[in-house]
Design a protein around this motif. Structure first.
Motif, PDB file in Angstrom:
ATOM      1  N   GLU A  38       0.807  -1.222   0.000  1.00 35.29           N
ATOM      2  CA  GLU A  38       0.000   0.000   0.000  1.00 35.29           C
ATOM      3  C   GLU A  38       0.843   1.277   0.000  1.00 35.29           C
ATOM      4  O   GLU A  38       0.365   2.333  -0.423  1.00 35.29           O
ATOM      5  CB  GLU A  38      -0.957   0.005   1.190  1.00 35.29           C
ATOM      6  CG  GLU A  38      -0.304   0.046   2.540  1.00 35.29           C
ATOM      7  CD  GLU A  38      -1.304  -0.138   3.675  1.00 35.29           C
ATOM      8  OE1 GLU A  38      -2.499  -0.318   3.385  1.00 35.29           O
ATOM      9  OE2 GLU A  38      -0.886  -0.115   4.847  1.00 35.29           O
ATOM     10  N   SER A  39       2.094   1.219   0.445  1.00 37.12           N
ATOM     11  CA  SER A  39       2.938   2.419   0.431  1.00 37.12           C
ATOM     12  C   SER A  39       3.557   2.681  -0.945  1.00 37.12           C
ATOM     13  O   SER A  39       4.138   3.728  -1.180  1.00 37.12           O
ATOM     14  CB  SER A  39       4.052   2.295   1.472  1.00 37.12           C
ATOM     15  OG  SER A  39       4.888   1.182   1.177  1.00 37.12           O
ATOM     16  N   ASN A  40       3.396   1.717  -1.858  1.00 32.95           N
ATOM     17  CA  ASN A  40       3.940   1.844  -3.209  1.00 32.95           C
ATOM     18  C   ASN A  40       2.911   2.534  -4.096  1.00 32.95           C
ATOM     19  O   ASN A  40       1.842   1.997  -4.369  1.00 32.95           O
ATOM     20  CB  ASN A  40       4.272   0.452  -3.752  1.00 32.95           C
ATOM     21  CG  ASN A  40       4.931   0.489  -5.114  1.00 32.95           C
ATOM     22  OD1 ASN A  40       4.944   1.523  -5.783  1.00 32.95           O
ATOM     23  ND2 ASN A  40       5.481  -0.634  -5.544  1.00 32.95           N
ATOM     24  N   SER A  41       3.216   3.731  -4.555  1.00 32.19           N
ATOM     25  CA  SER A  41       2.254   4.513  -5.339  1.00 32.19           C
ATOM     26  C   SER A  41       1.938   3.871  -6.685  1.00 32.19           C
ATOM     27  O   SER A  41       0.927   4.205  -7.310  1.00 32.19           O
ATOM     28  CB  SER A  41       2.780   5.937  -5.557  1.00 32.19           C
ATOM     29  OG  SER A  41       4.000   5.914  -6.286  1.00 32.19           O
ATOM     30  N   THR A  42       2.788   2.952  -7.144  1.00 29.36           N
ATOM     31  CA  THR A  42       2.535   2.297  -8.433  1.00 29.36           C
ATOM     32  C   THR A  42       1.714   1.013  -8.279  1.00 29.36           C
ATOM     33  O   THR A  42       1.381   0.370  -9.264  1.00 29.36           O
ATOM     34  CB  THR A  42       3.864   1.949  -9.139  1.00 29.36           C
ATOM     35  OG1 THR A  42       4.586   0.991  -8.352  1.00 29.36           O
ATOM     36  CG2 THR A  42       4.710   3.209  -9.333  1.00 29.36           C
ATOM     37  N   PHE A  43       1.403   0.659  -7.028  1.00 26.50           N
ATOM     38  CA  PHE A  43       0.609  -0.543  -6.776  1.00 26.50           C
ATOM     39  C   PHE A  43      -0.779  -0.370  -7.383  1.00 26.50           C
ATOM     40  O   PHE A  43      -1.453   0.626  -7.153  1.00 26.50           O
ATOM     41  CB  PHE A  43       0.500  -0.790  -5.276  1.00 26.50           C
ATOM     42  CG  PHE A  43      -0.242  -2.048  -4.913  1.00 26.50           C
ATOM     43  CD1 PHE A  43       0.204  -3.288  -5.336  1.00 26.50           C
ATOM     44  CD2 PHE A  43      -1.394  -1.994  -4.139  1.00 26.50           C
ATOM     45  CE1 PHE A  43      -0.473  -4.452  -4.997  1.00 26.50           C
ATOM     46  CE2 PHE A  43      -2.085  -3.149  -3.788  1.00 26.50           C
ATOM     47  CZ  PHE A  43      -1.613  -4.385  -4.220  1.00 26.50           C
ATOM     48  N   SER A  44      -1.203  -1.334  -8.171  1.00 26.84           N
ATOM     49  CA  SER A  44      -2.450  -1.207  -8.923  1.00 26.84           C
ATOM     50  C   SER A  44      -3.242  -2.510  -8.865  1.00 26.84           C
ATOM     51  O   SER A  44      -2.803  -3.508  -8.271  1.00 26.84           O
ATOM     52  CB  SER A  44      -2.133  -0.878 -10.378  1.00 26.84           C
ATOM     53  OG  SER A  44      -1.395  -1.955 -10.962  1.00 26.84           O
ATOM     54  N   VAL A  45      -4.391  -2.503  -9.504  1.00 23.87           N
ATOM     55  CA  VAL A  45      -5.198  -3.717  -9.593  1.00 23.87           C
ATOM     56  C   VAL A  45      -4.429  -4.808 -10.321  1.00 23.87           C
ATOM     57  O   VAL A  45      -4.506  -5.992  -9.964  1.00 23.87           O
ATOM     58  CB  VAL A  45      -6.538  -3.432 -10.304  1.00 23.87           C
ATOM     59  CG1 VAL A  45      -7.302  -4.729 -10.539  1.00 23.87           C
ATOM     60  CG2 VAL A  45      -7.380  -2.475  -9.477  1.00 23.87           C
ATOM     61  N   GLU A  46      -3.661  -4.419 -11.337  1.00 20.10           N
ATOM     62  CA  GLU A  46      -2.841  -5.396 -12.067  1.00 20.10           C
ATOM     63  C   GLU A  46      -1.830  -6.046 -11.125  1.00 20.10           C
ATOM     64  O   GLU A  46      -1.631  -7.272 -11.149  1.00 20.10           O
ATOM     65  CB  GLU A  46      -2.111  -4.722 -13.239  1.00 20.10           C
ATOM     66  CG  GLU A  46      -3.004  -4.318 -14.404  1.00 20.10           C
ATOM     67  CD  GLU A  46      -3.805  -3.046 -14.136  1.00 20.10           C
ATOM     68  OE1 GLU A  46      -3.531  -2.371 -13.112  1.00 20.10           O
ATOM     69  OE2 GLU A  46      -4.700  -2.740 -14.947  1.00 20.10           O
ATOM     70  N   SER A  47      -1.195  -5.220 -10.279  1.00 24.31           N
ATOM     71  CA  SER A  47      -0.219  -5.746  -9.311  1.00 24.31           C
ATOM     72  C   SER A  47      -0.908  -6.683  -8.322  1.00 24.31           C
ATOM     73  O   SER A  47      -0.384  -7.750  -7.990  1.00 24.31           O
ATOM     74  CB  SER A  47       0.436  -4.590  -8.537  1.00 24.31           C
ATOM     75  OG  SER A  47       0.967  -3.623  -9.398  1.00 24.31           O
ATOM     76  N   LEU A  48      -2.077  -6.276  -7.868  1.00 21.30           N
ATOM     77  CA  LEU A  48      -2.821  -7.084  -6.907  1.00 21.30           C
ATOM     78  C   LEU A  48      -3.245  -8.411  -7.524  1.00 21.30           C
ATOM     79  O   LEU A  48      -3.144  -9.468  -6.896  1.00 21.30           O
ATOM     80  CB  LEU A  48      -4.050  -6.307  -6.430  1.00 21.30           C
ATOM     81  CG  LEU A  48      -4.964  -6.989  -5.418  1.00 21.30           C
ATOM     82  CD1 LEU A  48      -4.195  -7.374  -4.157  1.00 21.30           C
ATOM     83  CD2 LEU A  48      -6.134  -6.078  -5.061  1.00 21.30           C
ATOM     84  N   SER A  49      -3.690  -8.352  -8.770  1.00 24.67           N
ATOM     85  CA  SER A  49      -4.115  -9.558  -9.481  1.00 24.67           C
ATOM     86  C   SER A  49      -2.985 -10.572  -9.579  1.00 24.67           C
ATOM     87  O   SER A  49      -3.160 -11.760  -9.320  1.00 24.67           O
ATOM     88  CB  SER A  49      -4.620  -9.179 -10.883  1.00 24.67           C
ATOM     89  OG  SER A  49      -4.923 -10.322 -11.629  1.00 24.67           O
ATOM     90  N   LYS A  50      -1.798 -10.081  -9.934  1.00 27.25           N
ATOM     91  CA  LYS A  50      -0.634 -10.966 -10.043  1.00 27.25           C
ATOM     92  C   LYS A  50      -0.231 -11.513  -8.674  1.00 27.25           C
ATOM     93  O   LYS A  50       0.159 -12.679  -8.545  1.00 27.25           O
ATOM     94  CB  LYS A  50       0.535 -10.214 -10.676  1.00 27.25           C
ATOM     95  CG  LYS A  50       0.343  -9.887 -12.148  1.00 27.25           C
ATOM     96  CD  LYS A  50       1.533  -9.109 -12.697  1.00 27.25           C
ATOM     97  CE  LYS A  50       1.340  -8.756 -14.167  1.00 27.25           C
ATOM     98  NZ  LYS A  50       2.469  -7.944 -14.692  1.00 27.25           N
TER      99      LYS A  50
END
Length: 352
Positions: free
Chosen positions: A264-276
């Motif tokens: 959550e502290s990573n500003s580039t964290f996205s739905v794509e990142s979560l999915s993977k």
């Protein structure tokens, strides 16, 4: 305290009589290792029993088991400070074999019900917290410290926890406070599992159920429902306020919340990142997240960030810009706008 459980493939745990014999064998040689076995709990349905003992170290306690009967513990943990009384209760009734019983003479299984309350409010309100804690006592709950910023209570019985949770949400003083949201997670389990923390798995799950609960909603684990034995939670009274999640959903919730917390502290964290991260397609992730939380994965990620930011701001752990970056916003101005849209106040107002 240690945990013994039936091995996979066994028909069940040792009989109560066999466990009694093992305990008495432990007591017979305990002085040799400087250990004192105090009492124990049997949960036949779960195939577990738990021993409370005092000793110089884990190795000495294990050595007693090995010499006395050879039934070795699956795990052993060290209790700290007031942990025991808060979770297990100040009083216990034990019989001549040191087996703990309930006041009505039935066996105390050692399992406890963990109720976690998450209060989201623009400002600190001690009266609100006092009201919730007062409701705990009405249902024989024991407030316990768990190192987090939520309020936690421990109950011996699931019926007490469920009725207490309903009463908290029914309190007009709580519901009528502007901007206040209450979310409740309820889980249950034994004092020792596969980790090193007392009731660690149950506390973690209760926290995660709070994370996915909507405002003024109670989410309980399957174990809690099973402990009621069908008396309080039925298909007829499950509704938008009280919801039970399945074991499959529990696994997904664990994966979802852990993935978001870790990134959550990573500003580039996205739905794509979560999915993977959790090994699921975006379409599957969307359906599952929406089904459990009522919101999209994007919303859930942002919600977790903003809730964490509110708590950090109220604790005054840094200035607004620092907190914005800490929870994964790359722009303080966008953070301020998002915060105001969510909570109805500016971050600077929450600091007061």
């Amino acid at each position: 305290m240690d945990l013994h459980k039936a091995s996979e493939g066994d028909e069940g745990i040792l009989s109560i009589e066999e466990i009694k014999r093992c305990h008495m064998a432990d007591v017979k040689i305990q002085a040799k290792y400087g250990v004192r076995f105090i009492q124990y709990w049997i949960n036949s349905e779960a195939g577990m029993f738990f021993c409370l003992m005092e000793g110089p170290d884990k190795e000495s306690c294990m050595a007693v088991h090995e010499e006395a009967h050879g039934n070795m513990a699956c795990n052993i943990i060290e209790l700290q400070g007031g942990d025991y009384n808060a979770y297990m209760g100040n009083e216990s009734n034990k019989n001549e074999f040191d087996l703990v019983e309930n006041p009505d003479g039935t066996l105390d299984t050692g399992f406890r019900v963990i109720l976690m309350v998450d209060v989201i409010a623009p400002a600190n309100d001690q009266n609100l917290y006092d009201q919730i804690k007062s409701t705990f006592k009405k249902f024989e709950g024991r407030e316990a410290n768990h190192g987090g910023d939520r309020i936690m209570c421990v109950f011996n019985f699931s019926s007490q926890a469920i009725e207490c949770a309903k009463a908290i949400l029914a309190e007009s003083e709580i519901l009528n406070k502007e901007g206040v949201e209450v979310r409740i997670g309820i889980s249950a389990g034994g004092p020792v599992s596969d980790g090193s923390e007392f009731f660690g798995n149950s506390i973690k799950l209760a926290n995660k159920l709070c994370d996915i609960a909507q405002s003024n909603q109670i989410i309980a684990s399957t174990e809690v429902k099973e402990l009621t034995k069908g008396t309080l939670i039925t298909p007829d009274n499950e509704n938008s306020v009280l919801r039970i999640i399945t074991p499959v959903d529990e696994k997904f919730v664990n994966a979802l919340v852990e993935a978001v917390e870790s990134m959550e502290s990573n500003s580039t964290f996205s739905v794509e990142s979560l999915s993977k991260s959790i090994g699921m397609s975006k379409a599957q992730l969307y359906r599952k997240t929406t089904s459990l939380t009522g919101h999209s994965p994007n919303y859930f990620i942002q919600e977790q960030r903003l809730k964490k930011a509110l708590k950090l701001i109220k604790k005054k752990t840094g200035n607004i810009a620092e907190i914005a970056f800490e929870v994964g916003f790359s722009s303080p101005s966008y953070f301020t706008k998002s915060f105001q849209n969510r909570f109805g106040i500016l971050p600077t107002q929450a600091q007061r």
